[in-house]
Each structure stands twice: as C-alpha cells, then as structure tokens.
Write a protein that holds these residues in place. Sequence first.
Motif, PDB file in Angstrom:
ATOM      1  N   SER A 161     -38.897   5.988 -10.621  1.00 47.27           N
ATOM      2  CA  SER A 161     -38.769   6.860 -11.801  1.00 47.27           C
ATOM      3  C   SER A 161     -40.061   6.867 -12.604  1.00 47.27           C
ATOM      4  O   SER A 161     -40.458   7.909 -13.137  1.00 47.27           O
ATOM      5  N   PHE A 162     -40.725   5.698 -12.678  1.00 44.32           N
ATOM      6  CA  PHE A 162     -42.003   5.601 -13.389  1.00 44.32           C
ATOM      7  C   PHE A 162     -43.076   6.434 -12.686  1.00 44.32           C
ATOM      8  O   PHE A 162     -43.874   7.121 -13.330  1.00 44.32           O
ATOM      9  N   ILE A 163     -43.077   6.396 -11.359  1.00 46.09           N
ATOM     10  CA  ILE A 163     -44.034   7.190 -10.586  1.00 46.09           C
ATOM     11  C   ILE A 163     -43.775   8.682 -10.798  1.00 46.09           C
ATOM     12  O   ILE A 163     -44.708   9.470 -11.012  1.00 46.09           O
ATOM     13  N   ILE A 164     -42.491   9.074 -10.755  1.00 45.97           N
ATOM     14  CA  ILE A 164     -42.136  10.481 -10.972  1.00 45.97           C
ATOM     15  C   ILE A 164     -42.564  10.931 -12.362  1.00 45.97           C
ATOM     16  O   ILE A 164     -43.087  12.038 -12.545  1.00 45.97           O
ATOM     17  N   ALA A 165     -42.343  10.086 -13.359  1.00 44.72           N
ATOM     18  CA  ALA A 165     -42.725  10.431 -14.732  1.00 44.72           C
ATOM     19  C   ALA A 165     -44.226  10.636 -14.855  1.00 44.72           C
ATOM     20  O   ALA A 165     -44.687  11.546 -15.549  1.00 44.72           O
ATOM     21  N   ASN A 166     -45.018   9.810 -14.163  1.00 42.56           N
ATOM     22  CA  ASN A 166     -46.473   9.958 -14.196  1.00 42.56           C
ATOM     23  C   ASN A 166     -46.923  11.236 -13.505  1.00 42.56           C
ATOM     24  O   ASN A 166     -47.821  11.937 -13.993  1.00 42.56           O
ATOM     25  N   VAL A 167     -46.307  11.544 -12.379  1.00 41.26           N
ATOM     26  CA  VAL A 167     -46.647  12.792 -11.681  1.00 41.26           C
ATOM     27  C   VAL A 167     -46.263  13.996 -12.538  1.00 41.26           C
ATOM     28  O   VAL A 167     -47.014  14.976 -12.638  1.00 41.26           O
ATOM     29  N   PHE A 168     -45.096  13.904 -13.175  1.00 37.77           N
ATOM     30  CA  PHE A 168     -44.656  14.967 -14.074  1.00 37.77           C
ATOM     31  C   PHE A 168     -45.667  15.158 -15.209  1.00 37.77           C
ATOM     32  O   PHE A 168     -46.004  16.295 -15.576  1.00 37.77           O
ATOM     33  N   LEU A 169     -46.177  14.049 -15.744  1.00 40.32           N
ATOM     34  CA  LEU A 169     -47.165  14.124 -16.813  1.00 40.32           C
ATOM     35  C   LEU A 169     -48.468  14.744 -16.316  1.00 40.32           C
ATOM     36  O   LEU A 169     -49.149  15.456 -17.058  1.00 40.32           O
ATOM     37  N   ALA A 170     -48.807  14.493 -15.043  1.00 32.91           N
ATOM     38  CA  ALA A 170     -50.031  15.063 -14.467  1.00 32.91           C
ATOM     39  C   ALA A 170     -49.969  16.584 -14.428  1.00 32.91           C
ATOM     40  O   ALA A 170     -50.997  17.255 -14.571  1.00 32.91           O
ATOM     41  N   TYR A 171     -48.772  17.130 -14.251  1.00 35.27           N
ATOM     42  CA  TYR A 171     -48.610  18.578 -14.292  1.00 35.27           C
ATOM     43  C   TYR A 171     -48.850  19.120 -15.701  1.00 35.27           C
ATOM     44  O   TYR A 171     -49.267  20.270 -15.871  1.00 35.27           O
ATOM     45  N   ILE A 172     -48.570  18.297 -16.714  1.00 35.25           N
ATOM     46  CA  ILE A 172     -48.632  18.755 -18.113  1.00 35.25           C
ATOM     47  C   ILE A 172     -50.023  18.579 -18.723  1.00 35.25           C
ATOM     48  O   ILE A 172     -50.573  19.504 -19.325  1.00 35.25           O
ATOM     49  N   ILE A 173     -50.609  17.399 -18.570  1.00 39.48           N
ATOM     50  CA  ILE A 173     -51.890  17.131 -19.228  1.00 39.48           C
ATOM     51  C   ILE A 173     -53.059  17.154 -18.260  1.00 39.48           C
ATOM     52  O   ILE A 173     -54.220  17.063 -18.681  1.00 39.48           O
ATOM     53  N   GLY A 174     -52.781  17.260 -16.968  1.00 41.45           N
ATOM     54  CA  GLY A 174     -53.840  17.270 -15.973  1.00 41.45           C
ATOM     55  C   GLY A 174     -54.034  15.907 -15.340  1.00 41.45           C
ATOM     56  O   GLY A 174     -53.953  14.880 -16.021  1.00 41.45           O
ATOM     57  N   SER A 175     -54.295  15.888 -14.048  1.00 43.86           N
ATOM     58  CA  SER A 175     -54.432  14.613 -13.334  1.00 43.86           C
ATOM     59  C   SER A 175     -55.679  13.848 -13.775  1.00 43.86           C
ATOM     60  O   SER A 175     -55.672  12.613 -13.817  1.00 43.86           O
ATOM     61  N   THR A 176     -56.743  14.569 -14.132  1.00 42.84           N
ATOM     62  CA  THR A 176     -57.969  13.896 -14.580  1.00 42.84           C
ATOM     63  C   THR A 176     -57.718  13.114 -15.858  1.00 42.84           C
ATOM     64  O   THR A 176     -58.125  11.950 -15.991  1.00 42.84           O
ATOM     65  N   THR A 177     -57.043  13.752 -16.811  1.00 44.59           N
ATOM     66  CA  THR A 177     -56.713  13.070 -18.070  1.00 44.59           C
ATOM     67  C   THR A 177     -55.769  11.898 -17.822  1.00 44.59           C
ATOM     68  O   THR A 177     -55.917  10.828 -18.430  1.00 44.59           O
ATOM     69  N   LEU A 178     -54.804  12.094 -16.937  1.00 44.86           N
ATOM     70  CA  LEU A 178     -53.848  11.017 -16.633  1.00 44.86           C
ATOM     71  C   LEU A 178     -54.558   9.812 -16.032  1.00 44.86           C
ATOM     72  O   LEU A 178     -54.312   8.665 -16.447  1.00 44.86           O
ATOM     73  N   LEU A 179     -55.428  10.039 -15.064  1.00 50.05           N
ATOM     74  CA  LEU A 179     -56.152   8.928 -14.435  1.00 50.05           C
ATOM     75  C   LEU A 179     -57.049   8.221 -15.443  1.00 50.05           C
ATOM     76  O   LEU A 179     -57.226   6.993 -15.381  1.00 50.05           O
ATOM     77  N   LYS A 180     -57.612   8.969 -16.384  1.00 49.10           N
ATOM     78  CA  LYS A 180     -58.429   8.362 -17.430  1.00 49.10           C
ATOM     79  C   LYS A 180     -57.579   7.441 -18.302  1.00 49.10           C
ATOM     80  O   LYS A 180     -57.987   6.325 -18.647  1.00 49.10           O
ATOM     81  N   ILE A 181     -56.379   7.915 -18.671  1.00 49.70           N
ATOM     82  CA  ILE A 181     -55.475   7.096 -19.493  1.00 49.70           C
ATOM     83  C   ILE A 181     -55.064   5.822 -18.762  1.00 49.70           C
ATOM     84  O   ILE A 181     -55.003   4.736 -19.344  1.00 49.70           O
TER      85      ILE A 181
END
Length: 462
Positions: A161-181
């Motif tokens: 569920s945590f992995i799904i939530a992160n992937v879902f967030l990548a769709y919203i804020i962008g994978s580059t921003t997510l990886l930076k966070i």
Amino acid sequence: MEEEFRDRIATVNEAGKRVWVYPKKPKGKFTNRRKWLSYSLLLFLLTAPFIKINGDQLIEINIIERKFSLFGATFWPQDLYLFAIMLIIFIVFVILFTIIYGRLFCGWFCPQTIFMEFVFRQIEYWIDGDWTQQKALDKAPWNAQKWGKRILKHSIFWIISFIIANVFLAYIIGSTTLLKIITEPVQLHIGGLFSMGIFTTIFYFVFARLREQVCTTICPYGRLQGVLLDQNSMVVAYDYVRGEDRGKFRKGEDREAVKKGDCIDCAQCVHVCPTGIDIRNGTQLECVNCTACIDACDTMMDGVGLEKGLIRFVSENGIKNRTRFQWTRRVVSYTVLLAVLIGVWITMLVMREDFSTTILRQRGSTFQITQNNDISNIFEVDLTNKTKEHFEVKLISTDPRVQLELANKTLELPGEKHIRERFLARFPYSVIEKGTQKMDVIILGNGKEIDRVKIKLIGPSF
C-alpha cells in the motif's frame, strides 16, 4: 426464478452485518488470460510515472503546477477544453462499452480489481491458503501460528500500500520531485510523510477490509448498469434454458429422461465469485464479469462429460432466443457519436497552439495622464510556453504611435513555463476616439511573431 436475492447485496445478511467473502482460487483459460493482462497493466501503472518522453512523464497530472502530460503531449490550463472533450469521449466510451459488453471493464481493466485479485489476494492465498483454509484460520483460536500469519500478511499489505501510494503521488507531483523528496532528509518533509501515511492507510483499508464493497456499493459505475444494460448486452450469464432444472450428477444417469438440466448444482460458480453472488440467479449489479465462474463451470462440465459453456459471455436474447449479438440503433448511434467526438478531439489536438497569451487591464486601473500630456494604460500579460524552446519575448504595437514598455526590459520565457508581467501602453490623445480604441499587440519570441492579441485602450472621452 426467485427474486428475493435482489432485496440486498450478497455480502450483507438480513441483520445488516457484513458477510465476509472467501473466494476459491480460480483456474482456467480465462483466469490465465486475465493474469497476463493484469500483470501487463500493473507493470504499466507502476512504471508510467518514471518513463520519460522528450523529458516529460508518460502520464502526469500535476495539479500543483497545473501541468498535465499524456504520452509525450503537455497540456496546460489553457487546454482545459481538450480535457473536457476527452472526458466526454471517455464517458461515451464507457456507456458504449457497457451497453455492448456489460461490466467487463471492472473485471479485466479496473485497477481496484487488478490490485485486489492479482496482488493482495495472491498474497493471501500464499500465506493463509485457499478458501477453506482461510475459513478455518479465521475460526481458529489466536495461537502463535495465527498471529504469525496475520502479522506477516498485513505487514506485506501495508508495504505494498505504501508503494502504491508513492506511485500515485508520482502521478500527481512528478517522479522527479518524488525521488528528490525520498532522497532528502526526512525532517524536511514531515508534512509530506504524514500525508503519505494517510494515503497508505486508505489504500491498505481498501484492499485489506473494504475489498468487494468498493465494487458493490461505492463505485458509481456499477450502479450505471441498471440503466445501460439491455437484453442484447453481452455479459457473463448462466444459460438457464440449458441448465434448469438443476440436479446432482449421477454417473450413467439420463438427465434428459429425468428432466434434469445440465447444471449439476455443484455451486463451484458461487465458491469462486469474488463478490459472493450466485450467477445462476441472473444478471446482478454486483457481477464484475471477471469470468471466474466460467472457468469453474467449464472445469466441472468437462469433468462430468457435459458440454462447456453453461456459463459464458452471452446476452439475455442469446439465451432465450439463441441469437447472436445484434447492432441495435442505440449501439450504432453511440458508436457514430464516439467516432465524431474522437475526430473532433484529434483535430483540436493537432490545431492546438504552442504559445498562449492573455492580456488584461490591470485590476482597478483606468488611465493616467503623463507629464508629456500622453495617456498611459497599465496591462498584465500572461504568457504560457507549451514547447520546450526558450523564448526572449518582446511586445510591439501595430500602431506606431503606441509605445509598449515592459516593467523588465528583457522578458525571458523558459520552455514549458508560465509567467506574468506588467507593461505600460503610452500613446497621444490622437490615438483614441470617443474615449476608446482597439489595437493589436504582437508578441515576438526570439525575433519572430508567435502570437497576436487585441487590447482596448481607454482615455478621456472629450
């Protein structure tokens, strides 16, 4: 046929309490096809935010920056009409698809079903065993084995569920921003981590507890079936003409002579159903057309030497009148409408401008008289660059008497960015007539005209 079962959903008893569903692990050709399709879609869903085309995500719905990317094409708020048309096309497609094939999308393409049946349910089969073992484990006392299995299963559920939530967030804020966070110190993103915990909990609760309740009571698409399905819709259905009257199988018995149908009343179609219904009761809103009952029934029919297809994809008219699917006027009308909308959308997409300009008078301002007895108006210009090219922007007037002065002499507009700037339009009295005058502002990008916008100058009316 008895209709009392329609008075309540299969997963709630007469007292209004939840009836937990323990579906038997399905096997068969349709299940194998669903596996291949589901794992392919899972791979796409989990990797799409990290695939880049021309520097943009394959799919991104960046609400914060108001930027939307779809298969290499970038859309901005000015392109909202394209999304509106695309949404209409999607709705018409869903309607058409449901009219023809019923709720097939739910069982074969819906992310909820794919994650539930081919990720979480498979883990449950691996840890708790098949349906009978799961029932026995739930009824068993809390001993070390049960605690161990529960902790292991729900820990894995939580991690996924945590992995799904992160992937879902990548769709919203962008994978580059997510990886930076992710790579930055945790203390810099306490609020984000808290939000991620909330999303993780929601996904965990959906797949660990709600499960089929999402499909049977929450999802609005299931409710649409009541008004979209007709007697020509192809759905997973039980052939009651061939199957009734039901009767247990007896070896060597002439079922036709004793007036028994082909249904041997083994209830295997009920055991494998992930929403807990009996498909033999007829078309029901809870059915997601997952085809598990088809595989179960075909296996039993093959085992007792009867013809397969007692449960199959078929319409009500197909069962009653032995007719094939027919293109009714309603289906043809929706198909034509869908084709027209797709054509309009593609045309608009091709004709979409790469540069967008909006010029409005500064809020609350009218006109000013300068020391040289000229008139000045203050405007705000919004510039959106939908390309990846960097522009040095200049504004010029089509009337040589009107001078346009930017607040910043050089206006830089990077690729895929939006900027807002003020400029002053200064002109002599002779320009305006009766207090107003319209003119064009030419926007130059790197020395070339990239847009032209009409503005209205105002001044004294005497």
